[in-house]
Write a protein that holds these residues in place. Structure first.
Motif, mmCIF file in Angstrom:
data_model
loop_
_atom_site.group_PDB
_atom_site.id
_atom_site.type_symbol
_atom_site.label_atom_id
_atom_site.label_comp_id
_atom_site.label_asym_id
_atom_site.label_seq_id
_atom_site.Cartn_x
_atom_site.Cartn_y
_atom_site.Cartn_z
ATOM 1 N N GLU A 167 0.849 -1.188 0.000
ATOM 2 C CA GLU A 167 0.000 0.000 0.000
ATOM 3 C C GLU A 167 0.884 1.238 0.000
ATOM 4 N N ARG A 168 0.569 2.173 -0.896
ATOM 5 C CA ARG A 168 1.310 3.437 -0.961
ATOM 6 C C ARG A 168 0.296 4.557 -1.202
ATOM 7 N N SER A 169 0.272 5.511 -0.293
ATOM 8 C CA SER A 169 -0.651 6.649 -0.396
ATOM 9 C C SER A 169 -2.101 6.195 -0.556
ATOM 10 N N GLY A 170 -2.461 5.119 0.154
ATOM 11 C CA GLY A 170 -3.831 4.639 0.133
ATOM 12 C C GLY A 170 -4.174 3.743 -1.035
ATOM 13 N N GLN A 171 -3.227 3.511 -1.947
ATOM 14 C CA GLN A 171 -3.476 2.680 -3.118
ATOM 15 C C GLN A 171 -2.774 1.331 -2.980
#
Length: 362
Positions: A186-190
């Protein structure tokens, strides 16, 4: 903003270090000619009471200049207020003051953390593992992992939380050399899926990443000044011991640990990541980097405070100053070494600029 915050902290630590030398000299009435942040050409300067305060073009440190080093100085060579004409204990204090200033600042920052943020009261873990750092050219970087990512699953299996999640993930990686793993991150909510192939290091899988539990640390108000000072002092001792141990390990096992050395770009990346996290992270970052600067400058290497201290010690043992040619050769060799090392570290870290660019939204 995170990058700017990290740069501001590093600049502040350099100023504090050089201010230690500066005030130790002026407090004793020793003549000072300049106070510079950075090296090379002057960008900004101001003269005050005969001292040049300057910001220079190469931001790799700083220095305090003395008339002793200026061949064209109009001050008589036998002036009692020149640094070289002062007793050894006074000169030793000037040399040691930069290291002492960084150590004192680190302790003060930890005290401020206790007073402002509070006393650590436990870690609230959430599922997943945080990637806190990635080494260039290793499997983690090749897969697309970056500092700040959260790994939530491996090969379809979700990771639990806390230290156990780190232990489980590390065991899975070590047991899969040259095998492809599918990571859910997960990165920045994605959410993303990455394919990671650990390198084979004598039958053990390695990916070149630093992992830690994902979550938030809880704090409580201090019970009083005594608890703040006590906790800050304990943390200061632990951080200093670990830093010293790290430098000793680097010296004794250089081949195995050299890849873990971080240069200016990597340090800024770390600071930018922590700035985005907020809370107590920046306090700890500031204290840790300040302690690292103190220990680094205490090493007995040319141009560093430790190297200057070695020359002073040899002078004390001989009972007279060392030959000027020897001192000049010592300093020149140190300049080549330090500039070369700085360039190597900067080149090494530019391959990790993608993480910094992500933090900048580019």
């Amino acid at each position: 903003m995170g990058v700017l915050t990290a740069l501001a902290i590093l600049a502040g630590l350099i100023v504090v270090h050089e201010a230690g030398h500066f005030f130790a000299a002026t407090w004793q009435g020793i003549r000072v000619s300049s106070f510079s942040v950075g090296f090379g050409p002057v960008l900004l300067e101001r003269q005050r009471r005969g001292v040049q305060f300057a910001l220079r073009a190469i931001p790799l440190g700083g220095f305090v200049g003395f008339p002793d080093d200026d061949e064209d100085s109009a001050i008589p060579a036998d002036d009692p207020d020149l640094l070289r004409n002062r007793p050894l204990p006074q000169r030793a204090l000037v040399i040691a003051a930069g290291v002492l200033a960084n150590l004192l600042l680190a302790w003060a920052v930890l005290v401020a953390q206790g007073a402002i943020v509070g006393i650590p009261a436990g870690f609230s873990a959430t599922p997943g593992v945080l990637v806190s750092g990635v080494q260039a050219g290793q499997a983690a970087a090749a897969s697309g992992l970056a500092a700040g990512d959260r790994i939530v699953g491996v090969d379809g299996q979700k990771l639990a939380g806390g230290q156990q999640a780190v232990v489980d993930l590390v065991a899975r990686i070590k047991g899969a050399p040259d095998q492809t793993l599918t990571l859910e991150t997960e990165r920045s909510g994605q959410l993303r899926r990455l394919r990671l192939t650990p390198a084979d290091a004598d039958g053990i899988g390695r990916i070149g990443a630093q992992l830690q539990p994902f979550g938030t640390e809880a704090f409580r108000p201090a019970k009083g000044p005594g608890e703040i000072l006590g906790r800050a002092s304990r943390d200061f001792v632990v951080l200093t011991k670990r830093t010293v141990d790290g430098f000793v390990t680097l010296a004794t096992h250089f081949g195995q640990t050299a890849s873990q050395v971080s240069g200016p770009v990597k340090i800024v990346e770390m600071g930018a990541t922590l700035a985005k996290q907020g809370g107590s992270s920046l306090f700890l970052y500031t204290a840790l980097i300040s302690i690292n600067l103190a220990v680094l400058n205490a090493l007995p290497l040319p141009l560093l405070d430790g190297g200057q201290f070695v020359l002073l010690l040899l002078e004390g043992l001989r009972g007279r100053p060392l030959p000027e040619k020897f001192q000049m050769a010592f300093m020149q060799s140190g300049f080549v070494f330090l500039v070369g090392l700085s360039l190597v570290l900067i080149v090494k870290d530019t391959s990790q600029l993608a993480a910094v660019q992500q933090l900048l939204g580019r």
